[in-house]
Design a protein around this motif. Structure first.
Motif, PDB file in Angstrom:
ATOM      1  N   ILE A   5       0.737  -1.198  -0.121  1.00  0.00           N
ATOM      2  CA  ILE A   5       0.062   0.023   0.129  1.00  0.00           C
ATOM      3  C   ILE A   5       0.960   1.250  -0.091  1.00  0.00           C
ATOM      4  CG2 ILE A   5      -1.797   1.210   0.994  1.00  0.00           C
ATOM      5  CD1 ILE A   5      -2.866  -1.512   0.347  1.00  0.00           C
ATOM      6  N   LEU A   6       0.793   1.871  -0.996  1.00  0.00           N
ATOM      7  CA  LEU A   6       1.652   3.494  -1.250  1.00  0.00           C
ATOM      8  C   LEU A   6       0.716   4.435  -0.319  1.00  0.00           C
ATOM      9  CD1 LEU A   6       2.889   3.089  -4.730  1.00  0.00           C
ATOM     10  CD2 LEU A   6       3.971   2.462  -2.760  1.00  0.00           C
ATOM     11  N   ALA A   8       0.307   4.186   3.290  1.00  0.00           N
ATOM     12  CA  ALA A   8      -0.602   3.408   4.207  1.00  0.00           C
ATOM     13  C   ALA A   8      -1.000   3.948   5.484  1.00  0.00           C
ATOM     14  CB  ALA A   8       0.432   2.132   4.537  1.00  0.00           C
ATOM     15  N   THR A   9      -0.387   5.256   5.682  1.00  0.00           N
ATOM     16  CA  THR A   9      -0.877   5.898   6.930  1.00  0.00           C
ATOM     17  C   THR A   9      -1.725   6.827   6.792  1.00  0.00           C
ATOM     18  OG1 THR A   9       0.970   7.223   6.968  1.00  0.00           O
ATOM     19  CG2 THR A   9       1.487   5.437   8.159  1.00  0.00           C
ATOM     20  N   GLY A  10      -2.104   7.081   5.495  1.00  0.00           N
ATOM     21  CA  GLY A  10      -3.223   8.100   5.057  1.00  0.00           C
ATOM     22  C   GLY A  10      -4.643   7.571   5.221  1.00  0.00           C
ATOM     23  N   PHE A  11      -5.433   8.665   4.836  1.00  0.00           N
ATOM     24  CA  PHE A  11      -6.948   8.314   5.423  1.00  0.00           C
ATOM     25  C   PHE A  11      -7.639   7.290   4.701  1.00  0.00           C
ATOM     26  CE2 PHE A  11     -11.457   9.647   4.949  1.00  0.00           C
ATOM     27  CZ  PHE A  11     -11.961   9.657   6.328  1.00  0.00           C
ATOM     28  N   ASP A  74      -2.148   2.304  -5.282  1.00  0.00           N
ATOM     29  CA  ASP A  74      -1.527   3.716  -4.953  1.00  0.00           C
ATOM     30  C   ASP A  74      -2.681   4.374  -4.387  1.00  0.00           C
ATOM     31  OD1 ASP A  74      -0.677   6.265  -5.215  1.00  0.00           O
ATOM     32  OD2 ASP A  74      -0.567   6.355  -7.269  1.00  0.00           O
ATOM     33  N   ALA A  75      -2.380   4.711  -2.900  1.00  0.00           N
ATOM     34  CA  ALA A  75      -3.390   5.542  -2.169  1.00  0.00           C
ATOM     35  C   ALA A  75      -2.611   6.871  -1.797  1.00  0.00           C
ATOM     36  CB  ALA A  75      -3.959   4.721  -0.854  1.00  0.00           C
ATOM     37  N   PRO A 104       0.948  -9.007 -12.034  1.00  0.00           N
ATOM     38  CA  PRO A 104       0.478  -8.476 -10.696  1.00  0.00           C
ATOM     39  C   PRO A 104      -0.675  -7.176 -10.964  1.00  0.00           C
ATOM     40  CG  PRO A 104       2.601  -7.413 -11.406  1.00  0.00           C
ATOM     41  CD  PRO A 104       2.349  -8.497 -12.429  1.00  0.00           C
ATOM     42  N   THR A 105      -1.213  -7.001 -10.051  1.00  0.00           N
ATOM     43  CA  THR A 105      -2.368  -6.034 -10.013  1.00  0.00           C
ATOM     44  C   THR A 105      -2.071  -4.639  -9.452  1.00  0.00           C
ATOM     45  OG1 THR A 105      -3.997  -7.920  -9.949  1.00  0.00           O
ATOM     46  CG2 THR A 105      -4.694  -5.645  -9.343  1.00  0.00           C
ATOM     47  N   TYR A 106      -2.623  -3.627 -10.227  1.00  0.00           N
ATOM     48  CA  TYR A 106      -1.962  -2.439  -9.782  1.00  0.00           C
ATOM     49  C   TYR A 106      -3.359  -1.554  -9.745  1.00  0.00           C
ATOM     50  CZ  TYR A 106       0.371   2.209  -9.583  1.00  0.00           C
ATOM     51  OH  TYR A 106       0.716   3.397  -9.050  1.00  0.00           O
ATOM     52  N   ILE A 107      -3.833  -0.899  -8.634  1.00  0.00           N
ATOM     53  CA  ILE A 107      -4.976  -0.359  -8.547  1.00  0.00           C
ATOM     54  C   ILE A 107      -4.444   1.161  -8.142  1.00  0.00           C
ATOM     55  CG2 ILE A 107      -6.904  -0.029  -6.855  1.00  0.00           C
ATOM     56  CD1 ILE A 107      -6.982  -3.061  -6.176  1.00  0.00           C
ATOM     57  N   TYR A 108      -5.184   2.026  -8.986  1.00  0.00           N
ATOM     58  CA  TYR A 108      -4.782   3.512  -8.770  1.00  0.00           C
ATOM     59  C   TYR A 108      -6.361   3.932  -8.399  1.00  0.00           C
ATOM     60  CZ  TYR A 108      -4.702   8.455  -9.869  1.00  0.00           C
ATOM     61  OH  TYR A 108      -4.723   9.600  -9.598  1.00  0.00           O
TER      62      TYR A 108
END
Length: 311
Positions: A5-6, A8-11, A74-75, A104-108
């Motif tokens: 998780i890019l 990972a400390t975000g909302f 990507d969060a 692999p899977t990439y989620i934007y």
């Protein structure tokens, strides 16, 4: 699966990381702070990656880990396409799996304002099957990153467009409404200013429900590549109803309209008429949390508690 998780400390990123952990996956999460790594990520069984995700050194650090992962989300917060595009291109540099291996899977993580068509009749309604719009000028950069992700031949690219996210610290709901109401509650007039229009309707989603969608979509990545999912409750809410609920729980006497001063504030006051269905149809996803208006007592109390902890 192994998940990175890019942000990972975000909302959005933190609840998503927690959801992947609960689902039984090995979860890595980036943070710029060693303190957050020790106090926020590690206690939740999220493996910290302490790095600035957009610096040259940081991109090399998380890129090596991403190469070993099955899912990358990507969060990260973004105000323009460049950072998001650089993040995606950095990931592609490290994806070097043998020919014939599973991709692999990439989620934007995108946003729903790119679908807004304004307030009106049936012509203004939209869902995942409708193209993006040019209604909100401030988010016209979104397709510049969405399209490369969705059309990638190297990964299973997926986009999740989040509505206005609420719960916990409050996110944009906090900065646009809660913070102003709290400040006004300590004044004599107890009236706060915020951007809205009388006809504005807002599409919203609780951060935990959005996290659940990430997991469901990620676990089905090879089947869902190239798809856009809208993370939103089934019903929209009138923005003035949200503001009325805030007045009730905050002790304020009322609110007044503030003139939008940026493309972001114009988008905030815009109406998004949407009834998402693809998440349910393809993954069985259904939001479970109370709506923003109905659960305002809970969400205001949570906002205050988190604010006190952060201070």
């Amino acid at each position: 699966m192994k998940v990175l998780i890019l942000g990972a400390t975000g909302f959005i990123g933190f609840p998503a990381a927690e959801a992947f952990v609960r689902a039984g996956h090995i979860v890595y999460g980036t943070t710029r702070s060693a303190r957050s790594a020790e106090q926020k990520l590690s206690p939740k069984e999220i493996i910290p990656v302490v790095a600035d995700p957009s610096s040259e050194e940081g991109m090399a650090e998380w890129g090596k880990i991403a190469a070993r992962c099955d899912i990358v989300v990507d969060a990260l917060s973004a105000n323009g396409a460049k950072t998001a595009i650089d993040t995606f291109h950095n990931y592609l540099q490290y994806v070097n799996r043998p020919k014939g291996s599973p991709k692999p899977t990439y989620i934007y993580t995108s946003g729903l304002w790119i679908n807004s068509r304004g307030y009106g009749g049936l012509d203004k309604w939209t869902d995942e099957r409708q193209p993006t719009s040019t209604y909100n000028e401030g988010v016209q950069w979104r397709p510049l990153i969405e399209i490369p992700v969705l059309e990638s031949e190297k990964v299973h690219g997926i986009v999740i467009r989040g509505a206005v996210v609420y719960g916990r610290e409050g996110s944009a709901v906090a900065t646009s409404i809660f913070d102003r109401a709290l400040e006004a509650s300590k004044t004599e007039k107890k009236i706060f200013e915020t951007v809205y229009q009388n006809e504005s309707r807002v599409a919203s989603i609780h951060t935990d429900d959005m996290a659940d969608l990430y997991v469901r979509v990620a676990e089905r990545g090879p089947l869902l590549r190239g798809q856009v999912f809208m993370a939103s409750n089934q019903a929209t809410e009138r923005l003035t109803d949200v503001l009325d609920a805030v007045v009730r729980v905050s002790g304020c006497n009322g609110y007044k309209a503030k003139t939008p001063r940026s493309a972001y504030e114009e988008a905030w006051a815009s109406t998004t008429l949407i009834k998402p269905s693809l998440g349910d149809a393809l993954t069985g996803w259904k939001p479970k949390k109370m709506s923003l208006v109905d659960g305002m007592d809970i969400y205001w109390s949570s906002y205050l508690a988190n604010k006190n902890l952060n201070e």
